[in-house]
Design an enzyme around this catalytic site. Structure first.
Site, PDB file in Angstrom:
ATOM      1  CD  GLU A   1       9.180  -1.199  12.191  1.00  0.00           C
ATOM      2  OE1 GLU A   1       8.226  -1.201  12.993  1.00  0.00           O
ATOM      3  OE2 GLU A   1       9.041  -1.223  10.961  1.00  0.00           O
TER       4      GLU A   1
ATOM      5  N   GLY B   1       0.832  -1.211   0.000  1.00  0.00           N
ATOM      6  CA  GLY B   1       0.000   0.000   0.000  1.00  0.00           C
ATOM      7  C   GLY B   1       0.859   1.250   0.000  1.00  0.00           C
ATOM      8  CE  LYS B   2       4.921   2.217   5.529  1.00  0.00           C
ATOM      9  NZ  LYS B   2       6.215   2.036   6.210  1.00  0.00           N
TER      10      LYS B   2
ATOM     11  CG  ASP C   1       8.708   3.447  11.204  1.00  0.00           C
ATOM     12  OD1 ASP C   1       8.735   2.276  10.798  1.00  0.00           O
ATOM     13  OD2 ASP C   1       8.273   3.759  12.325  1.00  0.00           O
TER      14      ASP C   1
ATOM     15  CG  PHE D   1      -4.919   1.983  11.778  1.00  0.00           C
ATOM     16  CD1 PHE D   1      -5.730   1.113  12.500  1.00  0.00           C
ATOM     17  CD2 PHE D   1      -3.544   1.928  12.001  1.00  0.00           C
ATOM     18  CE1 PHE D   1      -5.192   0.224  13.428  1.00  0.00           C
ATOM     19  CE2 PHE D   1      -2.993   1.044  12.926  1.00  0.00           C
ATOM     20  CZ  PHE D   1      -3.822   0.191  13.640  1.00  0.00           C
TER      21      PHE D   1
ATOM     22  NE  ARG E   1       3.340   6.173   3.323  1.00  0.00           N
ATOM     23  CZ  ARG E   1       2.263   5.818   4.047  1.00  0.00           C
ATOM     24  NH1 ARG E   1       1.047   5.935   3.545  1.00  0.00           N
ATOM     25  NH2 ARG E   1       2.412   5.342   5.264  1.00  0.00           N
TER      26      ARG E   1
HETATM   27  P1  ITT Z   1       7.524  -1.452   6.278  1.00  0.00           P
HETATM   28  O1  ITT Z   1       8.105  -1.171   7.658  1.00  0.00           O
HETATM   29  O2  ITT Z   1       8.084  -2.705   5.666  1.00  0.00           O
HETATM   30  O3  ITT Z   1       7.619  -0.261   5.370  1.00  0.00           O
HETATM   31  P2  ITT Z   1       5.010  -1.579   7.736  1.00  0.00           P
HETATM   32  O4  ITT Z   1       3.589  -1.794   7.325  1.00  0.00           O
HETATM   33  O5  ITT Z   1       5.532  -2.428   8.864  1.00  0.00           O
HETATM   34  O6  ITT Z   1       5.946  -1.745   6.440  1.00  0.00           O
HETATM   35  P3  ITT Z   1       5.332   0.741   9.407  1.00  0.00           P
HETATM   36  O7  ITT Z   1       6.282   0.104  10.344  1.00  0.00           O
HETATM   37  O8  ITT Z   1       5.595   2.146   9.002  1.00  0.00           O
HETATM   38  O9  ITT Z   1       5.212  -0.072   8.038  1.00  0.00           O
HETATM   39  O10 ITT Z   1       3.908   0.522  10.032  1.00  0.00           O
HETATM   40  C1  ITT Z   1       3.004   1.471  10.118  1.00  0.00           C
HETATM   41  C2  ITT Z   1       1.639   0.852  10.286  1.00  0.00           C
HETATM   42  O11 ITT Z   1       0.778   1.960  10.557  1.00  0.00           O
HETATM   43  C3  ITT Z   1       1.130   0.187   9.019  1.00  0.00           C
HETATM   44  O12 ITT Z   1       1.314  -1.196   9.013  1.00  0.00           O
HETATM   45  C4  ITT Z   1      -0.358   0.576   9.040  1.00  0.00           C
HETATM   46  O13 ITT Z   1      -1.095  -0.352   9.792  1.00  0.00           O
HETATM   47  C5  ITT Z   1      -0.352   1.919   9.758  1.00  0.00           C
HETATM   48  N1  ITT Z   1      -0.268   3.012   8.761  1.00  0.00           N
HETATM   49  C6  ITT Z   1       0.813   3.743   8.392  1.00  0.00           C
HETATM   50  N2  ITT Z   1       0.520   4.611   7.426  1.00  0.00           N
HETATM   51  C7  ITT Z   1      -0.779   4.423   7.158  1.00  0.00           C
HETATM   52  C8  ITT Z   1      -1.676   4.990   6.253  1.00  0.00           C
HETATM   53  O14 ITT Z   1      -1.299   5.914   5.372  1.00  0.00           O
HETATM   54  N3  ITT Z   1      -2.926   4.565   6.253  1.00  0.00           N
HETATM   55  C9  ITT Z   1      -3.340   3.616   7.115  1.00  0.00           C
HETATM   56  N4  ITT Z   1      -2.558   3.017   7.994  1.00  0.00           N
HETATM   57  C10 ITT Z   1      -1.285   3.403   8.014  1.00  0.00           C
END
Ligand code: ITT
Length: 186
Positions: free
Chosen positions: A36, A11-12, A65, A143, A171
């Site tokens: 992490e 998604g990111k 992050d 979320f 983002r």
């Molecule tokens: P990477 O570390 O591999 O990039 P991750 O999903 O573990 O992937 P994060 O540690 O940054 O990434 O986790 C942030 C979490 O917060 C993510 O899994 C989502 O559940 C939530 N999150 C972050 N940005 C979001 C967004 O734009 N919309 C909805 N939820 C988000």
């Protein structure tokens, strides 16, 4: 210059690609699970992950992050968002917020980018909003179904297209700062 975004979150990756492509910045995405570290600071987590990614790939890289900070829960889940999403999820957060009137929250995104031997450079973005009373929408990830950005029309992130979300999201802001800096570095 080739630039690699290290993330396991598709998604990111989609959001970042969609922001950078129109600016002429093509990226490779590598799904490497990085260590992490436990920290209250997204900046510190991103810095350390970025150093690790650079050590593994030995090429220009960036990581991101992000976290959801809920005012009434003293900033929870914040840096623990990924774990909290995997364990109690959207339903768990709504349960914690069940009788809360103050639904203020914000998302924060922190990017760390390392092009050479210099320490990583940080870019961050915040999106202020509130937690909805029920999940709405099917797009996005994490979320998104329960977050309503203040700079919007009342829809949750999950009810928006990628472009609409990027226009106001945490983002979107951090990635635009990264793009500006990359332009200066060329
Ligand atoms: P990477 O570390 O591999 O990039 P991750 O999903 O573990 O992937 P994060 O540690 O940054 O990434 O986790 C942030 C979490 O917060 C993510 O899994 C989502 O559940 C939530 N999150 C972050 N940005 C979001 C967004 O734009 N919309 C909805 N939820 C988000």
């Amino acid at each position: 210059m080739r630039l690699t975004f290290v993330t396991t979150n598709t998604g990111k990756a989609n959001e970042v690609k969609s922001l950078l492509k129109p600016l002429g910045i093509e990226i490779d995405v590598r799904a490497i699970k990085l260590t992490e570290i436990q920290s209250d600071s997204l900046e510190e987590i991103a810095m350390r992950s970025c150093e690790e990614a650079h050590e593994i790939l030995k090429e220009p890289v960036f990581v991101e992050d992000a976290g959801l900070f809920i005012e009434r829960l003293n900033g929870f889940p914040g840096p623990y968002s990924s774990y909290v999403y995997r364990t109690i999820g959207v339903a768990g957060i709504l349960k914690l917020m069940e009788y809360e009137e103050n639904r203020a929250a914000h998302f924060k995104s922190c990017i760390a980018c390392k092009l050479s031997r210099e320490p990583p450079v940080l870019f961050s973005g915040v999106c202020v909003g509130r937690i909805s009373h029920e999940p709405r929408g099917l797009s996005g990830f994490g979320f998104d179904p329960i977050f309503i950005p203040e700079e919007g029309d009342g829809r949750t992130f999950a009810e928006m297209s990628v472009e609409e979300k990027n226009a106001v999201s945490h983002r979107g802001k951090s990635v635009r700062l990264l793009a500006e800096w990359l332009r200066l570095m060329r």
